[in-house]
Every structure is written in C-alpha cells, then in structure tokens.
Design a protein around this motif. Structure first.
Motif, mmCIF file in Angstrom:
data_model
loop_
_atom_site.group_PDB
_atom_site.id
_atom_site.type_symbol
_atom_site.label_atom_id
_atom_site.label_comp_id
_atom_site.label_asym_id
_atom_site.label_seq_id
_atom_site.Cartn_x
_atom_site.Cartn_y
_atom_site.Cartn_z
ATOM 1 N N GLU A 40 0.822 -1.197 0.000
ATOM 2 C CA GLU A 40 0.000 0.000 0.000
ATOM 3 C C GLU A 40 0.863 1.256 0.000
ATOM 4 O O GLU A 40 2.082 1.194 0.078
ATOM 5 C CB GLU A 40 -0.978 -0.011 1.194
ATOM 6 N N ARG A 301 -9.859 -6.193 5.107
ATOM 7 C CA ARG A 301 -9.528 -5.907 3.714
ATOM 8 C C ARG A 301 -10.123 -4.571 3.276
ATOM 9 O O ARG A 301 -9.485 -3.797 2.559
ATOM 10 C CB ARG A 301 -10.046 -7.049 2.823
ATOM 11 N N GLN A 302 -11.344 -4.289 3.710
ATOM 12 C CA GLN A 302 -11.968 -3.011 3.369
ATOM 13 C C GLN A 302 -11.243 -1.843 4.033
ATOM 14 O O GLN A 302 -11.047 -0.793 3.413
ATOM 15 C CB GLN A 302 -13.431 -3.040 3.802
ATOM 16 N N ARG A 305 -8.242 -1.044 2.090
ATOM 17 C CA ARG A 305 -8.580 -0.317 0.865
ATOM 18 C C ARG A 305 -8.739 1.177 1.141
ATOM 19 O O ARG A 305 -8.253 2.029 0.381
ATOM 20 C CB ARG A 305 -9.874 -0.868 0.258
ATOM 21 N N GLU A 308 -5.438 2.713 1.664
ATOM 22 C CA GLU A 308 -4.775 2.933 0.380
ATOM 23 C C GLU A 308 -5.276 4.214 -0.278
ATOM 24 O O GLU A 308 -4.500 5.023 -0.793
ATOM 25 C CB GLU A 308 -5.034 1.733 -0.532
ATOM 26 N N ILE A 309 -6.593 4.408 -0.247
ATOM 27 C CA ILE A 309 -7.188 5.598 -0.857
ATOM 28 C C ILE A 309 -6.683 6.864 -0.162
ATOM 29 O O ILE A 309 -6.276 7.837 -0.813
ATOM 30 C CB ILE A 309 -8.721 5.524 -0.785
ATOM 31 N N TYR A 327 -15.672 2.769 5.351
ATOM 32 C CA TYR A 327 -15.716 2.168 4.014
ATOM 33 C C TYR A 327 -16.918 2.659 3.214
ATOM 34 O O TYR A 327 -16.804 2.931 2.017
ATOM 35 C CB TYR A 327 -15.757 0.646 4.144
ATOM 36 N N ALA A 334 -13.142 2.648 -3.579
ATOM 37 C CA ALA A 334 -12.315 1.548 -3.084
ATOM 38 C C ALA A 334 -12.303 0.394 -4.078
ATOM 39 O O ALA A 334 -11.288 -0.303 -4.219
ATOM 40 C CB ALA A 334 -12.832 1.077 -1.733
ATOM 41 N N LEU A 335 -13.395 0.191 -4.782
ATOM 42 C CA LEU A 335 -13.489 -0.917 -5.724
ATOM 43 C C LEU A 335 -12.691 -0.666 -6.997
ATOM 44 O O LEU A 335 -12.339 -1.608 -7.697
ATOM 45 C CB LEU A 335 -14.958 -1.182 -6.074
ATOM 46 N N GLY A 338 -7.595 0.230 -7.347
ATOM 47 C CA GLY A 338 -6.437 -0.624 -7.562
ATOM 48 C C GLY A 338 -5.732 -0.380 -8.882
ATOM 49 O O GLY A 338 -4.617 -0.861 -9.086
#
Length: 435
Positions: A40, A301-302, A305, A308-309, A327, A334-335, A338
């Motif tokens: 990340e 995991r969420q 994410r 990361e954002i 989230y 988030a979806l 990547g």
C-alpha cells in the motif's frame, strides 16, 4: 589509474544528472517484478525513499572514492528493511530488489558512456562493475543483518506473536480458530469491525502506541464492544479489531438470517457512533462490520482499501483528508482504486476540462459533486457549502459547461458522479496530467 578514476567520477556526475529518471524506473521495475514489495501507499513511500537514498549513496561512492570500510547503508534503507521484517515479507524479496537495482544501475550507467573513446570505455566499464558490485554487497550485508535482528526481535515480542496469528487468519488458509482465539484473547465468532490506524502528524513509536491505545479505549466505550484486538502492522501503523455487541457464534449468513441482521445493524450504527475524538493525532480507516472469521477478514480488507485511498490522496497534493473514514463513505472508489491509470482515464474522459488540476476547477468539481449528492437542490447545496444560492447556481453552470457534452452529460449523471467521487478521494493522482 588516476585517469580512470577521473573518468569514473565523470560518469558519476552524469548519473547524478539523470538520478530522478533512474529512481522512477527502479521503483516501477521492483514493484512490477516483486509482488511482495508492491504494497500500500505508506510502504511504497518507504520503498521509494530507500531506493532514492541508495542511488544517491551509490553515486557518491563512485564520485568521491569512499573507502568501502567507511560505507554505511542509508537510514531509509535500514528503516525499510525493519518494516519488511515486521510485515513478514521474506528477506529474499529485499535482496532480490537490490540485485534488480544493481543491474538497472549498470544498464543506466553504461548508456552514458557512448561518447567515451573506445580505449577508455572497456576499462571504465570493468571498474564500474567492480565498484558497484562492491557497493551492493556491502549494503546488502548491512540491510540483511538489520532485517534479521528486527525479525528476531519482532517474533519474540508479544506483538510479533499476535501478528503471526493474524497473518494466518487473514491468509485464507486452514487455521486452528480455537487456538488463535486463545492466543489472541479475542472472540473470532463475533461481529467484527476492523480499523487501520496511522499517524496524522510526526510522532515517535512510543507516542503511536499510546495514541492507538486511546483510540482502542474510545472505540470500546463508544460501541460497547465485547473485546478489542490491537496488532501493529509495523512501527508506523497498527490494526484494530472490535468485537461488537451481538449474538456470538455468528458465521457468515445469508441475507435475512438473524446473524445477517445483527451484522447489518452494526454496520448501520458503527459509522454514526464512532467519530474521531477531538484532537486525535491518528488517521483511521474503517471497514464494514462483518460476522465470524469471514467478517474478520473482509472488514480488515476493506479498511486496508480505505487506507490505500487516503494514502493516495495525501500523497497527491490534495487537500488534507478527513481523519477518520468509513468504508461506506468511499466504497465505489475503493473498488476501482487498484488501477489508478484506468481511473485517471475514466475521470478525464468523463469530466473533460473539469478534470484539470487547477484551483478553479477544484472548487467547481466540489460544488457539482455536492449539488448532485443533494438531488440537484440549489438551496440544499448552498446550506451545505455556506454559500448564497446564486453562487451555487453560477458554479454549477460553469462546471457543467466544462463537461465534454455540457448539460447532456447530466441527463444520466452516474458516470459524472462516480468520476467526481474518485477525484474527491484520490485527488490529483487521477486528474489530467497535462501531457
């Protein structure tokens, strides 16, 4: 011999002039070739810092004729080795990165020798191979020792033991849940809310531990959690799981079941009750609550994410991100986050001139986003932004005019809203580059 050393120094000067391109290429190569190092945003920033300082050190080694016995690995390189040890990344991945860096450094350097006389080129190449090999061996030895010491310390510590159990739980493979629950002192049959925490300002590792514990206490009190589990990811970051109140023994269930309803109820209430305490020095990224081991993994995991954002947003020069983000606030982004190049293509093609990285466009984008979120209500948008209704109308008109097809793009505004949301969370990383 002195003439040869002068030529090597000259080559070092040339490499220094093209240092930025070399570092950028190295970062891309290592992330592409070594999946374990393509992590990340925070870890990528440490990777880039390590590569940058190593390249600078290598250039200085060539230019200044530093005694190998006096050569010390850069601070960022040692810090990165410690972080990888804490994250259970194999040492072989780290050493392989240095070998890739060595090869690319030589390729880059040899490309700068074309204008040298043929009689000088071969001996200079031989000397560059010798010196760079000597440099890489000495640096690898030092970072390798640092990695091993940190790994031994981390595994021996209680945090390291917890992290190993959590790594097994998140890995998706078979795991003794009862043994894990006993070792972690945390109920895995609960409804879990996961969170990733990291500093919003500079702080020592001691201060980070204290701040994380404050968040744990605040969250347990606010959500009346049954238990909490804190596991440091490394010295710069920690993960927190909260076992929310609700029926135990709640594995992932189909919609409509009792445990599904409990999870949904927790999901609806958690963001409303768990805001950042006043003066919090930490960023927090939350997943959705989820039941059982599946919920433990999915919520984590969420949260990763969202982490990361926020890392992308903070690193892109955008306005400061909110301290605590759930989230549900950024799930669509988030979806798709990547693949930033693909998101950038989508944003620029959808928003047209409105995707320009200017202050005026930023104001117009925010106004249009809030306007569309409030069902195109000028009065509601004016209240949300503390503006006069006429100012909102003017801004919306100007923003719409910058869209590729003007008002026609708002007939079905799904893509426009998605693009505006992506820019809101990811910042300039997904705006037009100007090239």
């Amino acid at each position: 011999m002195e003439a040869q050393r002068a030529l090597v120094r000259q080559v070092g000067d040339r490499v220094r002039e093209s240092q930025e391109a070399l570092v950028e290429g190295l970062v891309q190569d290592i992330r592409a070739q070594i999946g374990a190092l393509d992590q990340e945003a925070a870890a990528r920033s440490l990777l880039e810092a390590s590569i940058t300082e190593n390249v600078v050190a290598a250039i200085n080694f060539l230019r200044q004729g530093i005694d190998p016995d006096q050569l010390e690995a850069p601070t960022a390189a040692l810090a990165y080795a410690r972080v990888l040890a804490q994250r259970d990344v194999p040492q072989s991945a780290l050493i392989r990165a240095y070998r890739i860096g060595h090869q690319r450094f030589l390729d880059h350097t040899f490309a700068l020798l074309d204008d040298l006389p043929a009689a000088d080129r071969v001996p200079v190449c031989v000397e560059l191979v010798r010196l760079s090999g000597q440099f890489i061996d000495l640096i690898c030895e030092q970072v390798g020792r640092t990695y091993e010491r940190e790994r031994d310390r981390w595994v021996a510590s209680r945090s390291g033991v917890r992290q190993r159990w959590v790594t097994d739980l998140l890995g998706g493979g078979p795991v003794d849940r009862a043994a894990a629950a006993r070792a972690l002192r945390y109920p895995l049959d609960a409804v879990h809310l996961a969170c990733t925490l990291w500093p919003a300002t500079r702080m020592t590792s001691f201060d980070l531990v204290a701040a994380v514990d404050d968040v744990r206490a605040h969250a347990v009190s606010a959500l009346r959690a049954r238990a909490a589990l804190v596991v440091p990811t490394d010295e710069y970051e920690a993960r927190l799981w909260l076992a929310l109140p609700g029926p135990p023994n709640a594995p992932a269930s189909p919609p409509g079941s009792a445990s599904s309803s409990a999870s949904a109820s927790a999901s609806a209430s958690a963001p409303g009750y768990l805001g950042a305490p006043e003066g919090s020095p930490l960023h927090a990224a939350f997943g959705r609550p989820g039941a059982g081991l599946g919920g433990f993994r999915t919520s984590a995991r969420q949260a990763a994410r969202i982490r990361e954002i926020l890392g992308t947003r903070l690193g892109s020069g955008a306005a400061a991100a909110p301290l605590w983000v759930h989230y549900d606030q950024a799930a669509p982004v988030a979806l798709m986050a990547g693949d930033l190049p693909a998101v950038r293509d989508f944003v620029t093609s959808t928003l047209g001139a409105l995707a320009s990285a200017g202050a005026r466009e930023a104001v117009l984008r925010d106004t249009l986003r809030i306007f569309l979120d409030r069902h195109r209500g000028h009065a509601a948008t004016a209240r949300a932004m503390s503006l006069h209704r006429n100012s909102v109308q003017y801004r919306v008109h100007r923003a719409t005019a910058l869209l590729p097809r003007g008002e026609r793009d708002l007939a079905d505004d799904f893509n426009v809203r998605a693009a505006l949301l992506a820019v809101h969370w990811l910042g300039e990383a997904v705006l037009a580059t100007g090239s």
